[in-house]
Write an enzyme that holds these catalytic residues in place. Structure first.
Site, PDB file in Angstrom:
ATOM      1  N   PHE A   8      38.830  39.529  36.266  1.00  0.00           N
ATOM      2  CA  PHE A   8      39.125  40.300  37.469  1.00  0.00           C
ATOM      3  C   PHE A   8      37.843  40.710  38.192  1.00  0.00           C
ATOM      4  CE2 PHE A   8      43.080  41.169  35.165  1.00  0.00           C
ATOM      5  CZ  PHE A   8      44.037  41.232  36.170  1.00  0.00           C
ATOM      6  N   ASP A   9      37.844  40.540  39.498  1.00  0.00           N
ATOM      7  CA  ASP A   9      36.855  41.209  40.325  1.00  0.00           C
ATOM      8  C   ASP A   9      37.192  42.705  40.258  1.00  0.00           C
ATOM      9  OD1 ASP A   9      34.883  41.621  42.378  1.00  0.00           O
ATOM     10  OD2 ASP A   9      36.514  41.716  43.842  1.00  0.00           O
ATOM     11  N   LEU A  10      36.251  43.555  40.651  1.00  0.00           N
ATOM     12  CA  LEU A  10      36.500  44.996  40.596  1.00  0.00           C
ATOM     13  C   LEU A  10      36.888  45.557  41.969  1.00  0.00           C
ATOM     14  CD1 LEU A  10      36.518  47.672  39.072  1.00  0.00           C
ATOM     15  CD2 LEU A  10      34.027  47.787  39.382  1.00  0.00           C
TER      16      LEU A  10
END
Length: 215
Positions: A8-10
């Site tokens: 996941f990107d943040l």
């Protein structure tokens, strides 16, 4: 499950960091005698590496961009980092993925030290096997490099069972360079046009849609 390893990107994917990031950029620009009244103008800074954005949007040279990042962090490290919120439905999604045995990681261009503080602040650390970001010295900021580092740290061999999820083109391009699938989310800060242009494996517009795609 369609995927075993989920990256996941943040910013713009797990959390909405709009207030904190834009105020931090506004503060940095003020230090350079540039006044921006509406922080909405600075939402374009959410996602890409900061240095690139200062150079692209305000024509800063390399040294000035580095100094702007230092000013940005003056505000961000104590205030901006907490002007943030988890998207509704994300924790439930992470809980479901964890219960199904998925290996979950954060792969972000934000410095690792800040990413870990954010994840811990929202009590999400129990869902992640690893949190990988950039280094404070300006190295490992390219998303493809971050994804590669994450894959190596997790000792992933089944790339076909791996997916990168993010809201900006950098996430999708990084996934492509590492030969893994990608999901572009349009509830974040990338536009549908931006994501379509780089051809992610899937595009979704909600957390519910994200779970349905992952399963």
């Amino acid at each position: 499950m369609k995927y075993k390893y989920i990256l996941f990107d943040l910013d713009g994917t797990l959390t909405d960091p709009k207030i904190g990031i834009t105020k931090s950029v506004q503060y940095a620009l003020e230090k350079n005698d540039i006044e921006v009244e509406s922080i909405r103008e600075l939402e374009k800074f959410i996602g890409p590496p900061l240095k690139d954005s200062f150079m692209q949007f305000y024509s800063f040279d390399d040294q000035r961009a580095v100094e702007a990042i230092e000013h940005y962090r003056e505000y961000f490290k104590d205030k901006g980092i907490y002007e943030n919120e988890v998207y509704k439905g994300i924790e439930a999604l992470l809980r479901k993925l964890r219960s199904k045995g998925c290996i979950i990681a954060v792969a972000t261009s934000k410095p690792t030290v800040f990413a870990k503080r954010i994840i811990e602040y929202f009590s999400l650390e129990k869902y992640f096997d690893i949190v990988v970001g950039s280094n404070l010295d300006g190295t490992r900021v390219d998303k493809a490099v971050i994804i590669s580092f994450t894959i190596n740290k997790l000792k992933i061999e089944e790339l076909e069972q791996t997916v990168m999820i993010g809201d900006r083109k950098h996430d999708i391009i990084g996934a492509l360079k590492n030969n893994v699938d990608s999901i572009g989310v349009v509830y974040g800060y990338g536009t549908l046009e931006e994501l379509k242009a780089v051809k992610p494996t899937y595009i979704v517009d909600s957390i519910k849609g994200l779970y349905e795609t992952l399963t």
